[in-house]
Design a protein around this motif. Structure first.
Motif, PDB file in Angstrom:
ATOM      1  N   ARG A 186      -2.222 -10.504   7.305  1.00  0.00           N
ATOM      2  CA  ARG A 186      -0.913  -9.874   7.207  1.00  0.00           C
ATOM      3  C   ARG A 186      -0.004 -10.875   6.526  1.00  0.00           C
ATOM      4  NH1 ARG A 186       1.325  -8.062  12.512  1.00  0.00           N
ATOM      5  NH2 ARG A 186       0.432  -9.985  13.266  1.00  0.00           N
ATOM      6  N   ILE A 231       9.531  -9.441   3.317  1.00  0.00           N
ATOM      7  CA  ILE A 231       8.433  -8.690   3.924  1.00  0.00           C
ATOM      8  C   ILE A 231       8.250  -9.258   5.322  1.00  0.00           C
ATOM      9  CG2 ILE A 231       5.994  -8.055   3.843  1.00  0.00           C
ATOM     10  CD1 ILE A 231       5.984  -8.738   0.860  1.00  0.00           C
ATOM     11  N   ALA A 263       5.522  -5.132   8.559  1.00  0.00           N
ATOM     12  CA  ALA A 263       6.049  -4.124   7.636  1.00  0.00           C
ATOM     13  C   ALA A 263       4.995  -3.251   6.969  1.00  0.00           C
ATOM     14  CB  ALA A 263       6.888  -4.806   6.552  1.00  0.00           C
ATOM     15  N   ASN A 264       3.782  -3.757   6.782  1.00  0.00           N
ATOM     16  CA  ASN A 264       2.809  -3.028   5.971  1.00  0.00           C
ATOM     17  C   ASN A 264       1.483  -2.787   6.666  1.00  0.00           C
ATOM     18  OD1 ASN A 264       4.295  -2.726   3.407  1.00  0.00           O
ATOM     19  ND2 ASN A 264       4.324  -4.945   3.488  1.00  0.00           N
ATOM     20  N   ASN A 284      -2.585  -5.654   6.427  1.00  0.00           N
ATOM     21  CA  ASN A 284      -1.599  -5.151   5.475  1.00  0.00           C
ATOM     22  C   ASN A 284      -2.201  -4.227   4.442  1.00  0.00           C
ATOM     23  OD1 ASN A 284       0.428  -8.154   5.182  1.00  0.00           O
ATOM     24  ND2 ASN A 284       0.711  -6.408   6.484  1.00  0.00           N
ATOM     25  N   ASP A 285      -1.382  -3.278   4.016  1.00  0.00           N
ATOM     26  CA  ASP A 285      -1.663  -2.500   2.809  1.00  0.00           C
ATOM     27  C   ASP A 285      -1.345  -3.442   1.654  1.00  0.00           C
ATOM     28  OD1 ASP A 285      -1.491  -0.951   0.538  1.00  0.00           O
ATOM     29  OD2 ASP A 285      -0.221   0.582   1.437  1.00  0.00           O
ATOM     30  N   ALA A 322       1.002  -2.407  -1.143  1.00  0.00           N
ATOM     31  CA  ALA A 322       2.424  -2.440  -0.812  1.00  0.00           C
ATOM     32  C   ALA A 322       2.959  -3.865  -0.880  1.00  0.00           C
ATOM     33  CB  ALA A 322       2.658  -1.851   0.576  1.00  0.00           C
ATOM     34  N   VAL A 323       2.202  -4.832  -0.377  1.00  0.00           N
ATOM     35  CA  VAL A 323       2.621  -6.236  -0.432  1.00  0.00           C
ATOM     36  C   VAL A 323       2.745  -6.680  -1.886  1.00  0.00           C
ATOM     37  CG1 VAL A 323       1.934  -8.609   0.084  1.00  0.00           C
ATOM     38  CG2 VAL A 323       1.672  -6.827   1.824  1.00  0.00           C
ATOM     39  N   THR A 345       5.784  -5.298  -3.677  1.00  0.00           N
ATOM     40  CA  THR A 345       7.013  -6.005  -3.318  1.00  0.00           C
ATOM     41  C   THR A 345       7.093  -7.342  -4.039  1.00  0.00           C
ATOM     42  OG1 THR A 345       7.068  -4.951  -1.150  1.00  0.00           O
ATOM     43  CG2 THR A 345       8.358  -6.967  -1.406  1.00  0.00           C
TER      44      THR A 345
END
Length: 106
Positions: free
Chosen positions: A12, A40, A44-45, A49-50, A53-54, A57
């Motif tokens: 993450r 971030i 958040a994702n 994590n996705d 999406a990271v 950003t």
């Protein structure tokens, strides 16, 4: 590349921007103006994590996000510690990658 090619797949990612303010601003003034902020959060994702999406950003960061002024390194590391305490299990590995253009100040 660090996010996409080096970190374990179940990672993450959090991102803290710690561009500062000039000499006439306090730490709280900088926070209030968004110059020391979580871009971030670890939560958040998703978990993990996705990564799309990271990366989206991170790719959207540009020179407008770096405002100059003091380098609030200690405060940024404090925010990172808070993220670890609030959003990660005690038995997981943690890592901070610190990128800065100068010495901590003030």
């Amino acid at each position: 590349d660090i996010i996409d090619n080096v970190l374990p797949i179940n990672s993450r990612v959090g991102l803290i921007n710690f561009s500062g303010c000039g000499t006439s601003y306090s730490y709280q003034d900088c926070v209030d103006q968004g110059r020391l902020k979580r871009m971030i959060s670890l939560d958040a994702n998703g978990t993990p994590n996705d990564l799309d999406a990271v990366l989206s950003t991170v790719d959207a960061i540009n020179e407008d996000d770096f405002l100059g002024g003091y380098t609030w390194t200690n405060e940024a590391l404090g925010l990172a510690l808070t993220e670890f305490v609030d959003y990660s299990a005690a038995d997981t590995d943690k890592m901070v990658i610190l990128i800065t253009d100068g010495e901590p100040y003030p």
